[in-house]
Write an enzyme that holds these catalytic residues in place. Structure first.
Site, PDB file in Angstrom:
ATOM      1  N   HIS A   1     -73.560  38.202  -9.569  1.00 26.01           N
ATOM      2  CA  HIS A   1     -73.071  37.073 -10.362  1.00 26.01           C
ATOM      3  C   HIS A   1     -73.633  35.732  -9.881  1.00 26.01           C
ATOM      4  O   HIS A   1     -73.044  34.681 -10.186  1.00 26.01           O
ATOM      5  CB  HIS A   1     -71.539  37.033 -10.416  1.00 26.01           C
ATOM      6  CG  HIS A   1     -70.957  38.211 -11.144  1.00 26.01           C
ATOM      7  ND1 HIS A   1     -71.250  38.509 -12.457  1.00 26.01           N
ATOM      8  CD2 HIS A   1     -70.111  39.187 -10.724  1.00 26.01           C
ATOM      9  CE1 HIS A   1     -70.600  39.599 -12.822  1.00 26.01           C
ATOM     10  NE2 HIS A   1     -69.912  40.037 -11.789  1.00 26.01           N
TER      11      HIS A   1
ATOM     12  N   ASP B   1     -81.388  35.655 -16.076  1.00 25.94           N
ATOM     13  CA  ASP B   1     -79.933  35.777 -16.040  1.00 25.94           C
ATOM     14  C   ASP B   1     -79.333  34.379 -16.032  1.00 25.94           C
ATOM     15  O   ASP B   1     -79.919  33.450 -15.441  1.00 25.94           O
ATOM     16  CB  ASP B   1     -79.477  36.544 -14.798  1.00 25.94           C
ATOM     17  CG  ASP B   1     -77.961  36.773 -14.803  1.00 25.94           C
ATOM     18  OD1 ASP B   1     -77.513  37.672 -15.530  1.00 25.94           O
ATOM     19  OD2 ASP B   1     -77.253  36.038 -14.108  1.00 25.94           O
TER      20      ASP B   1
ATOM     21  N   ASP C   1     -79.156  38.424  -9.709  1.00 24.35           N
ATOM     22  CA  ASP C   1     -78.988  39.376 -10.806  1.00 24.35           C
ATOM     23  C   ASP C   1     -80.311  39.617 -11.524  1.00 24.35           C
ATOM     24  O   ASP C   1     -80.641  40.752 -11.895  1.00 24.35           O
ATOM     25  CB  ASP C   1     -77.945  38.860 -11.800  1.00 24.35           C
ATOM     26  CG  ASP C   1     -76.524  39.021 -11.274  1.00 24.35           C
ATOM     27  OD1 ASP C   1     -76.361  39.559 -10.170  1.00 24.35           O
ATOM     28  OD2 ASP C   1     -75.583  38.603 -11.975  1.00 24.35           O
TER      29      ASP C   1
ATOM     30  N   GLU D   1     -75.569  32.106 -15.603  1.00 25.26           N
ATOM     31  CA  GLU D   1     -74.134  31.986 -15.344  1.00 25.26           C
ATOM     32  C   GLU D   1     -73.631  30.837 -16.203  1.00 25.26           C
ATOM     33  O   GLU D   1     -74.335  29.841 -16.398  1.00 25.26           O
ATOM     34  CB  GLU D   1     -73.861  31.731 -13.858  1.00 25.26           C
ATOM     35  CG  GLU D   1     -74.432  32.782 -12.918  1.00 25.26           C
ATOM     36  CD  GLU D   1     -73.926  34.185 -13.193  1.00 25.26           C
ATOM     37  OE1 GLU D   1     -72.794  34.315 -13.709  1.00 25.26           O
ATOM     38  OE2 GLU D   1     -74.664  35.146 -12.918  1.00 25.26           O
TER      39      GLU D   1
END
Length: 755
Positions: A727, A589, A732, A591
């Site tokens: 998040h 994942d 995640d 960000e």
């Protein structure tokens, strides 16, 4: 050392325009209209300055004199007067205002609005009240200003005449467009091809220097031009009807009356164009549920796909005996005399499902049934998203020589075998130096023109010298730009075995009926060929590859049947992904600073390595994106610029991340997003990145259908998965691991995975 860039002469635009005019005058005297002939003569009579004014080959019809000021010409006023006297331009009129508003600058629009305000302020008060202009501000955008202007009750032509600019409108556009059409075969006002040629970017003259005219019959030329103009007009009609759907009936009825006046030409190319326009109009009529008008348009069209729409509309018109009989008779007509393979396949399938006594309970179409009956081949999920490569590896492991050939194999064979007739013959249908594909291919005119030569060459395919002939053509023409096929280094490696090992039937090569069909109707027989070409022990095989969820198209089925009828082994193979229980996955994942991989940057990566349901390791780091983190990202993730100030850049961790990902399947929730960002970051480091992907959103939808939401948060709630810090990348990714386990639990259970 790079070759120096070519420089264009200052008058290149006029040279190009004159070259086009001279070409048309030399080749098309017999089909020039009186208006186009007059335009050629009048333009030649203009002064050099008037010819250089760069108007006739520019977009738009409205020009301000300030746009026409060039140092080599001098003041535009006298030149505009000359052009006006010769009928090439005229003053602005009411119908020209639409183009005028589009070309207007914001500053000039503001000037006009000030004149309008003054006009309205000086006007007498009427019973309806004075128009309110107080809300119009210079800070408004141009669309806002234009919207306000169009609401004002003023005489815009009078106000425009008071501007310090002189506006003129191009005239004789239809005559000019006809000249462009004769040269290009389409309405094309862009002479960029000439410029690219002079700059050395676009090659010309590779095939021939003498060109035959596109038309010799005036009536055919005018009909072709009329049909060419109809194409953009129908597109524009579609846009207008979206805004005013209530006008669809009257407007399309007018079109129907106009279409009925179009003659049925003897020329097959024009007949196809006429049919295409009728089909486009029929689709528009269907869109607005004007069934009778749609049927009338389709009846004016010839052949497929209009015939399919016509049959379906007949079937939809009710269950009365007369309607059913009309549909049945029409389908029988298509079966008895089909215009193409696709039409026969449709008619056969539709007839069987609607009228055959044996069709009771038949729910699948022939296309769907063919795909359903295709053999399953298990392919490792490492090839997810790369179905053809997966099957190629499967057969390569069995000792086959495998090529991803698709259409280009057959197009290259066709192009090389008939190269002379296509490109070099005195009568080949190349009509200007820029053309790279004969214009008569799609219409069937190519076969009609060269039938004797084509049939003779088709017999040569079965001769021992065929491979030598093909190799000679490939050597002589390799690299020449054409619009039939593309060159690549292993083309000979594919074509020579195809020629040598093609089956023979009654002394004819199995290649002959395939190439004959391409010559007779290139547009229908130039695509849909199987993906893979296999060779083993002098045997040839062709495979259309279908991954889970893929559909077979009717033209693909037609090509498969044609190849089999010719004597080839051609088939569909349906892939089934094999799930290795010991497969290595990395669930990842990211960000980011925003939603666009090419522009935004990664600020955090979290990754979990999983095998057989067990976590083998994790990778987690903040990253310095080299830019400010937007406040909405901080609110979403909790990550701010201060937190990443001392974090490494992606380049600093790229090697370590690549090692962590090595040999695994890339897994993410909405994998396209995360994969795109990781690939973009690696690309900035000039590191190649290519991994098989598995998306948990897609697969949760597939194996756990019917849920209210497939967002990560909602899925975690649904399946009681811990997600304490949504998040943040590692949290995640850790939650997504649990989704992967749920997916694999069903993927590895055959009765569930195949439902």
């Amino acid at each position: 050392m790079a070759a120096p860039r070519k420089e264009l002469d200052s008058g290149y635009y006029l040279q190009h325009f004159n070259e086009l005019l001279q070409f048309v005058a030399a080749h098309y005297q017999g089909v020039l209209t009186a208006d186009s002939q007059a335009l050629l003569q009048d333009f030649a009579s203009l002064s050099a300055a008037a010819q250089q004014l760069r108007m006739l080959n520019r977009k738009g019809t409205v020009f301000a004199d300030t746009e026409l000021s060039y140092s080599e010409i001098g003041p535009p006023g006298p030149v505009l007067d000359e052009l006006s006297l010769a009928g090439f331009i005229a003053p602005l009129t009411e119908p020209d205002l639409a183009d005028f508003w589009l070309r207007l600058s914001k500053d000039t629009l503001w000037q006009l609005l000030q004149l309008a305000k003054t006009e309205l302020a000086n006007a007498e008060q009427t019973h309806t009240g004075q128009a309110d202009t107080s809300s119009i501000k210079k800070s408004h955008t141009k669309p806002q200003l234009l919207g306000a202007a169009l609401k004002l009750p003023v005489n815009w032509l009078a106000l425009i005449a008071r501007l310090p600019l002189r506006y003129v409108v191009l005239q004789r556009q239809d005559a000019l467009n006809y000249i462009y059409f004769l040269y290009f075969g389409r309405i094309e006002a862009n002479l960029a091809l000439f410029t690219l040629r002079d700059l050395g970017i676009r090659q010309t003259g590779q095939f021939k220097q003498q060109f035959t005219p596109r038309f010799t019959d005036p009536a055919q030329a005018l009909l072709a031009y009329q049909l060419a103009k109809a194409k953009p007009a129908i597109i524009e009609l579609g846009k207008q009807l979206k805004k005013q759907p209530d006008n669809a009936g009257p407007v399309l009825s007018q079109w129907l009356a106009a279409v009925a006046q179009w003659p049925l030409p003897d020329d097959n190319a024009l007949l196809l164009k006429r049919s295409e326009r009728c089909y486009q109009l029929g689709k528009l009529a269907e869109q607005y549920q004007l069934t009778d008008i749609a049927i009338a348009f389709y009846q004016q069209s010839n052949g497929f796909p209009a015939s399919e729409r016509l049959a379906r509309l007949y079937a939809q018109q009710g269950q009365t005996g007369d309607n059913q009989e009309r549909c049945q008779q029409y389908l029988q007509q298509l079966l008895d005399d089909p215009s193409c393979d696709e039409e026969w396949l449709f008619a056969d399938d539709f007839y069987q499902r609607k009228f055959s006594e044996s069709s009771t309970g038949r729910k699948r179409s022939q296309l769907t049934q063919l795909l359903h009956d295709a053999p399953l081949v298990g392919i490792d999920e490492l090839y997810l998203g790369k179905a053809e490569q997966g099957l190629m590896a499967h057969y390569a492991a069995q000792g086959y020589t495998v090529f991803h050939a698709e259409n280009n194999l057959w197009l290259a064979l066709f192009g090389l075998w008939f190269w002379h007739e296509l490109f070099e013959h005195n009568n080949s249908a190349l009509h200007n130096p820029f053309e790279r594909r004969p214009r008569n291919l799609a219409s069937g005119g190519f076969y009609q023109q060269f039938e004797n030569e084509i049939e003779h060459k088709l017999t040569q395919l079965a001769q021992q010298a065929a491979a030598t002939t093909l190799l000679s053509a490939l050597t002589a023409h390799y690299g020449k730009a054409n619009s039939l096929f593309y060159w690549h280094s292993d083309l000979a490696e594919q074509l020579l075995p195809l020629l040598q090992y093609a089956p023979l039937a009654n002394g004819e090569s199995a290649l002959a009926p395939v190439l004959r069909a391409m010559a007779q109707d290139f547009s229908r027989h130039s695509s849909g060929y199987p993906d893979l070409f296999l060779i083993k022990d002098h045997q040839l095989e062709f495979i259309e590859v279908k991954a889970p969820g893929d559909k077979i198209q009717r033209h693909q089925l037609a090509r498969l049947l044609a190849l089999n009828n010719a004597g080839f082994n051609a088939r569909i193979e349906k892939l089934q992904w094999i799930v290795d229980p010991n497969r290595l996955y990395v669930v990842l994942d990211v960000e980011t600073t925003g939603g666009k991989a090419g522009a935004d940057r990664v600020i955090e990566i979290g990754a979990v390595k999983v095998q057989a349901g067990e976590v083998l390791g994790t990778f987690s780091t903040l990253l310095n994106p080299g830019r400010y983190i937007p406040s909405f990202i901080t609110r979403l993730t909790g990550i701010n610029s201060a937190m990443v100030a001392d974090a490494p850049g992606f380049a600093d961790i790229a090697a370590k991340l690549a090692e962590f990902l090595q040999g695994a399947v890339f897994v993410a929730h909405n994998a396209k997003f995360d994969y795109g960002f990781i690939r973009a970051e690696f690309a900035r480091c000039e590191i190649p990145f290519d991994m098989p992907q598995l998306c948990t959103v897609v697969n949760m939808r597939r194996y756990y259908p019917g849920l209210a939401s497939y967002s990560l948060g909602k899925l975690c709630e649904q399946f009681d998965i811990k997600l304490t810090n949504h998040h943040r990348a590692l949290d995640d990714a850790t939650a997504t691991v649990e989704l992967l386990k749920l997916i694999n639990a069903r993927r590895c259970t055959p009765q569930l995975a195949t439902t």
